[in-house]
Design a protein around this motif. Structure first.
Motif, PDB file in Angstrom:
ATOM      1  N   ARG A 164      -7.420  -7.221   1.168  1.00 31.46           N
ATOM      2  CA  ARG A 164      -8.475  -6.137   0.453  1.00 31.46           C
ATOM      3  C   ARG A 164      -9.485  -5.897   1.131  1.00 31.46           C
ATOM      4  O   ARG A 164     -10.061  -4.709   1.073  1.00 31.46           O
ATOM      5  CB  ARG A 164      -8.789  -6.791  -0.920  1.00 31.46           C
ATOM      6  CG  ARG A 164      -7.475  -6.754  -1.714  1.00 31.46           C
ATOM      7  CD  ARG A 164      -7.103  -5.375  -2.345  1.00 31.46           C
ATOM      8  NE  ARG A 164      -8.096  -4.552  -3.069  1.00 31.46           N
ATOM      9  CZ  ARG A 164      -8.319  -4.563  -4.203  1.00 31.46           C
ATOM     10  NH1 ARG A 164      -7.624  -5.145  -4.974  1.00 31.46           N
ATOM     11  NH2 ARG A 164      -9.362  -3.700  -4.653  1.00 31.46           N
ATOM     12  N   THR A 181      -6.501   5.773  -8.113  1.00 30.41           N
ATOM     13  CA  THR A 181      -6.926   6.554  -7.115  1.00 30.41           C
ATOM     14  C   THR A 181      -6.415   8.305  -7.380  1.00 30.41           C
ATOM     15  O   THR A 181      -5.417   8.324  -7.470  1.00 30.41           O
ATOM     16  CB  THR A 181      -6.789   6.573  -5.604  1.00 30.41           C
ATOM     17  OG1 THR A 181      -7.728   5.164  -5.266  1.00 30.41           O
ATOM     18  CG2 THR A 181      -7.542   7.545  -4.910  1.00 30.41           C
ATOM     19  N   LEU A 231      -7.075   0.473  -6.086  1.00 30.33           N
ATOM     20  CA  LEU A 231      -5.389   0.569  -6.074  1.00 30.33           C
ATOM     21  C   LEU A 231      -4.878   0.921  -7.406  1.00 30.33           C
ATOM     22  O   LEU A 231      -5.123   0.184  -8.468  1.00 30.33           O
ATOM     23  CB  LEU A 231      -5.259  -0.920  -5.567  1.00 30.33           C
ATOM     24  CG  LEU A 231      -4.922  -1.144  -4.090  1.00 30.33           C
ATOM     25  CD1 LEU A 231      -6.301  -1.053  -3.427  1.00 30.33           C
ATOM     26  CD2 LEU A 231      -4.265  -2.587  -3.627  1.00 30.33           C
ATOM     27  N   LEU A 243       0.844  -1.260  -0.121  1.00 26.41           N
ATOM     28  CA  LEU A 243       0.058  -0.089   0.103  1.00 26.41           C
ATOM     29  C   LEU A 243       0.674   1.355  -0.050  1.00 26.41           C
ATOM     30  O   LEU A 243       0.403   2.247  -0.449  1.00 26.41           O
ATOM     31  CB  LEU A 243      -1.016   0.022   1.299  1.00 26.41           C
ATOM     32  CG  LEU A 243      -2.288  -0.930   1.217  1.00 26.41           C
ATOM     33  CD1 LEU A 243      -2.831  -0.793   2.664  1.00 26.41           C
ATOM     34  CD2 LEU A 243      -2.922  -0.727  -0.170  1.00 26.41           C
ATOM     35  N   TYR A 246      -4.793   4.643  -3.390  1.00 30.57           N
ATOM     36  CA  TYR A 246      -5.741   3.671  -3.217  1.00 30.57           C
ATOM     37  C   TYR A 246      -6.924   4.576  -2.307  1.00 30.57           C
ATOM     38  O   TYR A 246      -6.417   5.719  -1.749  1.00 30.57           O
ATOM     39  CB  TYR A 246      -5.381   2.513  -1.986  1.00 30.57           C
ATOM     40  CG  TYR A 246      -4.801   2.826  -0.869  1.00 30.57           C
ATOM     41  CD1 TYR A 246      -5.502   2.778   0.401  1.00 30.57           C
ATOM     42  CD2 TYR A 246      -3.343   3.020  -0.693  1.00 30.57           C
ATOM     43  CE1 TYR A 246      -4.848   3.238   1.707  1.00 30.57           C
ATOM     44  CE2 TYR A 246      -2.691   3.298   0.528  1.00 30.57           C
ATOM     45  CZ  TYR A 246      -3.539   3.360   1.653  1.00 30.57           C
ATOM     46  OH  TYR A 246      -2.992   3.654   2.755  1.00 30.57           O
ATOM     47  N   TYR A 294     -10.494  -1.972   0.754  1.00 32.38           N
ATOM     48  CA  TYR A 294      -9.461  -1.098   0.088  1.00 32.38           C
ATOM     49  C   TYR A 294      -9.933  -1.228  -1.479  1.00 32.38           C
ATOM     50  O   TYR A 294     -10.274  -2.165  -1.886  1.00 32.38           O
ATOM     51  CB  TYR A 294      -8.093  -1.491   0.075  1.00 32.38           C
ATOM     52  CG  TYR A 294      -7.496  -1.352   1.364  1.00 32.38           C
ATOM     53  CD1 TYR A 294      -6.885   0.108   1.886  1.00 32.38           C
ATOM     54  CD2 TYR A 294      -7.816  -2.395   2.653  1.00 32.38           C
ATOM     55  CE1 TYR A 294      -6.401   0.038   3.381  1.00 32.38           C
ATOM     56  CE2 TYR A 294      -6.976  -2.000   3.722  1.00 32.38           C
ATOM     57  CZ  TYR A 294      -6.463  -1.026   4.091  1.00 32.38           C
ATOM     58  OH  TYR A 294      -5.935  -0.430   5.394  1.00 32.38           O
TER      59      TYR A 294
END
Length: 291
Positions: free
Chosen positions: A241, A270, A267, A73, A78, A264
């Motif tokens: 996720r 965003t 990915l 991440l 995201y 989430y």
């Protein structure tokens, strides 16, 4: 929008019957910020290893999975969606919703948290990181205050890094490690085609009931925790996720039920859009509209 709602519904459907409870104003609790681990997670090296720290039907190293989750991440953009709902005999005790859009490397973000319910003081917290500065706007009972939470130059605020300046930990690293360490995992299976279509990637579904340490499931000290039920999805590279959690809390003569959902999305795709940009775009749309 439909896709997001569908994923939330799937998260709820994956849960076994269960309940939970928290007490007091949940927005008052400060979440611990865990520094992003440096190691980059590799893909599984054998068929038995389904994700970092996940082998066969067991989570053998929740910390390794948590580190992989943070590492993945930290290098991509995201959106994060988190909702905690607490019910009691009178109905809704509290509901806290957190939504955030975060760019790769935390170079910019916007985040909003709202709290409602008869057991909390309604409030909204809005936080941004932009041009090296973190601003936080809090609205309670119609009164709004704004503060500089951090400034990369140390001007008007402490020189904190952007992730540490956010009012919550966006990777939920500590929470994920705790849950995957204490919940009794009952199965880890490849996600079906419906889940694959919803998330757009192949992943595994983790399910568990009960916990080796029920008290660790609650986010604050209570008398007793029971009826723990967890369902989570994880990619082969270690990104958790989503998870959906339920448990029951008994504190004195009160019983509460909690449902906690984390997801989430988007990915790598965003875009962080700030409020003034939204207002400008709306104004441009209005002025460009033909008579």
């Amino acid at each position: 929008m439909r896709r997001g709602v569908a994923i939330a519904v799937v998260c709820l459907c994956l849960l076994s019957a269960g309940c939970t409870g928290l007490f007091g104003d949940e927005t008052a609790a400060t979440e611990t910020v865990t520094p992003a681990p440096v190691p980059t997670a590799d893909a599984p090296t054998s068929p038995a290893q389904r994700a970092p720290g996940v082998v066969g039907d067991r989570v053998v190293n929740a910390t390794a999975l948590g580190r992989a989750h943070v590492s993945q991440l930290s290098t991509t953009s995201y959106q994060v969606h988190h909702t905690r709902t607490v019910m009691n005999g009178s109905g809704l005790h509290s509901r806290v919703r957190t939504r955030a859009s975060i760019s790769a490397g935390y170079q910019s973000y916007t985040a909003t948290r709202t709290a409602s319910g008869h057991g909390v003081t309604p409030r909204e917290i809005h936080s941004t990181w932009r041009d090296g500065r973190a601003l936080r706007r809090t609205t309670v009972n119609g009164s709004t205050s704004t503060e500089v939470v951090a400034d990369s130059r140390g001007i008007g605020g402490p020189p904190r890094p952007p992730r540490a300046a956010l009012f919550f930990e966006p990777t939920f690293n500590d929470r994920l490690i705790t849950l995957l360490s204490v919940v009794n995992i009952t199965s880890i299976r490849p996600g079906d085609e419906v889940i694959k279509q919803l998330y757009g990637v192949s992943l595994y579904r983790i399910k568990g009931t009960g916990a080796a340490d029920d008290s660790a499931v609650a986010t604050r000290s209570v008398d007793r925790v029971s009826n723990v039920s967890l369902s989570a999805t994880v990619t082969p590279h270690g990104v958790v996720r989503s998870y959906a959690l339920q448990y029951t809390v008994i504190n004195g003569s009160e019983t509460h039920r909690v449902t906690e959902i984390l997801r989430y999305s988007d990915l790598g795709t965003t875009d962080v859009v700030f409020e003034d940009q939204q207002r400008t775009e709306r104004h441009r749309t209005r002025t460009a509209r033909p008579d």
